[in-house]
Design an enzyme around this catalytic site. Structure first.
Site, mmCIF file in Angstrom:
data_model
loop_
_atom_site.group_PDB
_atom_site.id
_atom_site.type_symbol
_atom_site.label_atom_id
_atom_site.label_comp_id
_atom_site.label_asym_id
_atom_site.label_seq_id
_atom_site.Cartn_x
_atom_site.Cartn_y
_atom_site.Cartn_z
ATOM 1 C CG ASN A 7 -2.097 18.178 -19.527
ATOM 2 O OD1 ASN A 7 -1.584 17.186 -19.206
ATOM 3 N ND2 ASN A 7 -3.263 17.334 -19.166
ATOM 4 C CD GLU B 19 -3.980 16.775 -15.498
ATOM 5 O OE1 GLU B 19 -3.136 16.293 -15.149
ATOM 6 O OE2 GLU B 19 -4.176 17.116 -16.735
ATOM 7 C CG HIS C 173 -1.380 12.558 -25.773
ATOM 8 N ND1 HIS C 173 -1.803 12.634 -24.578
ATOM 9 C CD2 HIS C 173 -0.383 12.040 -25.286
ATOM 10 C CE1 HIS C 173 -1.360 12.529 -23.492
ATOM 11 N NE2 HIS C 173 -0.108 12.532 -23.881
ATOM 12 C CG HIS D 145 0.838 16.469 -23.349
ATOM 13 N ND1 HIS D 145 2.014 17.852 -23.847
ATOM 14 C CD2 HIS D 145 1.904 15.693 -23.202
ATOM 15 C CE1 HIS D 145 2.486 17.456 -22.684
ATOM 16 N NE2 HIS D 145 2.843 16.243 -22.906
ATOM 17 C CE LYS E 272 5.410 18.067 -13.749
ATOM 18 N NZ LYS E 272 5.291 16.617 -14.372
ATOM 19 N NE ARG F 227 -4.122 -1.525 1.601
ATOM 20 C CZ ARG F 227 -4.029 -2.898 2.360
ATOM 21 N NH1 ARG F 227 -3.300 -3.387 3.654
ATOM 22 N NH2 ARG F 227 -4.978 -3.986 2.241
ATOM 23 C CD GLU G 107 7.211 17.147 -23.208
ATOM 24 O OE1 GLU G 107 6.469 17.881 -22.432
ATOM 25 O OE2 GLU G 107 6.778 15.984 -23.150
ATOM 26 N NE ARG H 246 0.564 17.420 -12.518
ATOM 27 C CZ ARG H 246 1.533 16.691 -11.739
ATOM 28 N NH1 ARG H 246 1.089 16.489 -10.274
ATOM 29 N NH2 ARG H 246 2.218 15.235 -11.983
ATOM 30 C CE LYS I 96 -0.650 14.038 -14.550
ATOM 31 N NZ LYS I 96 -1.117 14.504 -15.226
ATOM 32 C CG HIS J 41 5.782 11.972 -25.015
ATOM 33 N ND1 HIS J 41 4.397 11.707 -25.088
ATOM 34 C CD2 HIS J 41 5.786 12.293 -24.203
ATOM 35 C CE1 HIS J 41 4.113 12.451 -24.147
ATOM 36 N NE2 HIS J 41 4.589 13.167 -23.417
HETATM 37 P P1 NAD Z 1 12.264 6.148 -21.638
HETATM 38 O O1 NAD Z 1 12.169 5.760 -19.934
HETATM 39 O O2 NAD Z 1 11.578 5.657 -22.982
HETATM 40 O O3 NAD Z 1 13.609 6.871 -22.035
HETATM 41 C C1 NAD Z 1 14.478 6.438 -23.908
HETATM 42 C C2 NAD Z 1 14.913 5.613 -24.223
HETATM 43 O O4 NAD Z 1 16.518 6.724 -23.608
HETATM 44 C C3 NAD Z 1 14.736 4.175 -24.089
HETATM 45 O O5 NAD Z 1 15.922 2.890 -24.794
HETATM 46 C C4 NAD Z 1 16.224 4.170 -22.827
HETATM 47 O O6 NAD Z 1 16.490 2.414 -22.519
HETATM 48 C C5 NAD Z 1 17.483 5.224 -23.240
HETATM 49 N N1 NAD Z 1 18.092 5.989 -22.048
HETATM 50 C C6 NAD Z 1 17.206 6.107 -20.796
HETATM 51 N N2 NAD Z 1 18.506 7.343 -20.702
HETATM 52 C C7 NAD Z 1 19.452 7.112 -20.829
HETATM 53 C C8 NAD Z 1 20.406 7.751 -21.044
HETATM 54 N N3 NAD Z 1 21.327 8.522 -19.945
HETATM 55 N N4 NAD Z 1 21.580 6.755 -22.062
HETATM 56 C C9 NAD Z 1 21.992 6.016 -22.953
HETATM 57 N N5 NAD Z 1 20.098 6.088 -23.177
HETATM 58 C C10 NAD Z 1 19.373 6.479 -21.866
HETATM 59 O O7 NAD Z 1 11.571 7.839 -22.111
HETATM 60 P P2 NAD Z 1 11.325 9.033 -21.612
HETATM 61 O O8 NAD Z 1 11.320 10.118 -22.952
HETATM 62 O O9 NAD Z 1 12.121 9.265 -20.632
HETATM 63 O O10 NAD Z 1 10.048 9.292 -20.581
HETATM 64 C C11 NAD Z 1 9.074 9.278 -21.778
HETATM 65 C C12 NAD Z 1 7.190 7.993 -20.956
HETATM 66 O O11 NAD Z 1 7.444 9.341 -20.131
HETATM 67 C C13 NAD Z 1 6.612 8.087 -21.384
HETATM 68 O O12 NAD Z 1 5.932 6.317 -20.620
HETATM 69 C C14 NAD Z 1 5.589 8.314 -20.843
HETATM 70 O O13 NAD Z 1 3.918 8.431 -20.938
HETATM 71 C C15 NAD Z 1 6.259 9.201 -19.958
HETATM 72 N N6 NAD Z 1 6.346 10.907 -18.981
HETATM 73 C C16 NAD Z 1 5.414 10.177 -17.856
HETATM 74 C C17 NAD Z 1 5.790 11.356 -16.922
HETATM 75 C C18 NAD Z 1 4.456 11.747 -15.742
HETATM 76 O O14 NAD Z 1 4.104 13.031 -15.478
HETATM 77 N N7 NAD Z 1 5.023 10.835 -15.037
HETATM 78 C C19 NAD Z 1 5.444 13.122 -18.342
HETATM 79 C C20 NAD Z 1 5.615 12.647 -18.898
HETATM 80 C C21 NAD Z 1 6.329 11.834 -19.875
#
Ligand code: NAD
Length: 371
Positions: free
Chosen positions: A248, A240, A255, A251, A230, A124, A188, A244, A146, A269
């Protein structure tokens, strides 16, 4: 050379530390800030290759006990699945974790969202720290609590709000990030300027290129400004219900483009968000809210750094207007069938617009990019 941004959320407040070398120093920092914890690092295969050893060495040197071997997941968006979530939870429970266990998410948004959701639900709720390694995760996903995974019905539809205890954004980790991922994260960063900080957008017009090319000081400055933006927005509206939603910007369109691509990697993304932000300004201009020059300025900057910035930048099959509109209708931010967009009265003057006329959106998509 470490900067700190505080996220003020009463008893759930925490610091974001920003600077080079924080992965190697994480052990010492955690031993001081959260003493007596047993730590389970969670990462993915690509990140592990570069950054796991320095982390583990730092933990050892600081006398921090890991609880078993690090959990290394496959890299990529598909890891944010029920199956991986179940595996991770069973793995953690099999190790006999308890409320003093601390999960450490070392990776991009995928690892952070999945490990954060596991932390939110195991027993939990146990504590976790974010050690984001992509630009996107350093400026966005690691901050704000999130967490979640994807469902066959869409992205991020299953999850929880669960704030980390600490965020360590190691700017040097970006040196190993593939350039396309770095650029996607930069979209972003631009978003924060467009939401409510025109001076920051101007700064990015002058300095964005240096940041992308690896200038350490420019990177730290941009990450600090983004995290501060942020933190302020999340501090005002953690769940949100209002402000917040500004995060988006770009987005709703983004999306829809990602969904049309089937999340197959055609469009990252951040790339979708870049096009989405231009479309948000275009719609704003067409609705008479801002000048056409504002849209042009946003597009110019994104183009100058090499980000996609037009509908024409995606394959034709992915930009069928009626299909994009249908995807927007399914977005979880859509309430009762009406379309909600973040629109703008100018650069840095974004606002949430409810009840946007779908016909206006469709006309814009059908008209395509301006000449
Ligand atoms: P990711 O985590 O898939 O990383 C992108 C790629 O880079 C992966 O292949 C990873 O293995 C590689 N990688 C990461 N760090 C590295 C490094 N330092 N050196 C070499 N390779 C590296 O993608 P992302 O863009 O970081 O995140 C996308 C995700 O984040 C999506 O699922 C999205 O929905 C989520 N997201 C969440 C929030 C939130 O508020 N929680 C906000 C925006 C996006």
């Amino acid at each position: 050379m470490t900067d700190t941004v505080r996220v003020e959320l009463g008893p759930r407040s925490y610091d974001i530390l920003i600077g080079p070398g924080l992965i190697a120093r994480a052990g010492g920092i955690l031993a001081g800030a959260l003493p007596g914890r047993r730590i389970v690092p969670v990462t993915d295969e690509a990140v592990a290759r570069f950054h796991l050893e320095p982390l583990l060495r730092g933990l050892r040197d600081a006398g921090v006990t890991p609880q078993g071997e690090p959990v290394v997941l496959p890299a990529g968006e598909r890891t944010k699945s029920f199956a991986q979530f179940e595996n991770l939870l069973e793995e953690l429970l099999g190790r006999g974790i308890d409320r003093s266990t601390l999960l450490l998410a070392l990776g991009g948004g995928v690892v952070g969202d999945l490990a954060g959701f596991a932390a939110a639900t195991a027993l939990r709720g146990i504590d976790f720290v974010q050690v984001p390694t992509t630009l996107l995760s350093q400026v966005d996903s690691s901050v704000g609590g999130k967490t979640g995974i994807n469902s066959r019905h869409g992205k991020n539809l299953v999850g929880a709000f669960h704030q980390p205890r600490l965020v360590l954004a190691d700017t040097a980790a970006l040196d190993t990030l593939p350039p396309r991922e770095l650029l996607a994260g930069y979209a972003e960063v631009v978003k924060y300027g467009l939401i409510d900080d025109p001076a920051f957008f101007g700064w990015l017009e002058d300095n964005g290129r240096h940041l992308i090319d690896g200038d350490a000081a420019a990177r730290t400055a941009a990450i600090r400004a983004s995290c501060a933006a942020k933190a302020r927005i999340v501090g005002a509206d953690e769940r949100e219900s209002a402000e917040r939603a500004l995060l988006n910007l770009g987005h709703t369109f983004g999306h829809a483009l990602e969904a049309a691509a089937g999340y197959d990697g055609t469009l990252l993304h951040g790339e979708a968000v870049a096009i989405g932000m231009v479309l948000a300004f275009r719609l704003s201009a067409r609705l008479g809210l801002c000048a056409a020059e504002d849209e042009a300025r946003v597009a110019r900057h994104l183009r100058s750094v090499g980000l996609p910035h037009r509908l024409a930048d995606v394959p034709e099959a992915m930009r069928v207007p009626e299909e994009l509109l249908a995807h927007m209708g399914k977005d979880k931010k859509t309430r009762q069938g009406s379309l909600t967009f973040v629109l703008a009265r100018g650069i840095g003057r974004s606002f949430v617009a409810k009840d946007v006329d779908p016909e206006a959106v469709l006309r814009m998509l059908r008209d395509g990019d301006p000449a």
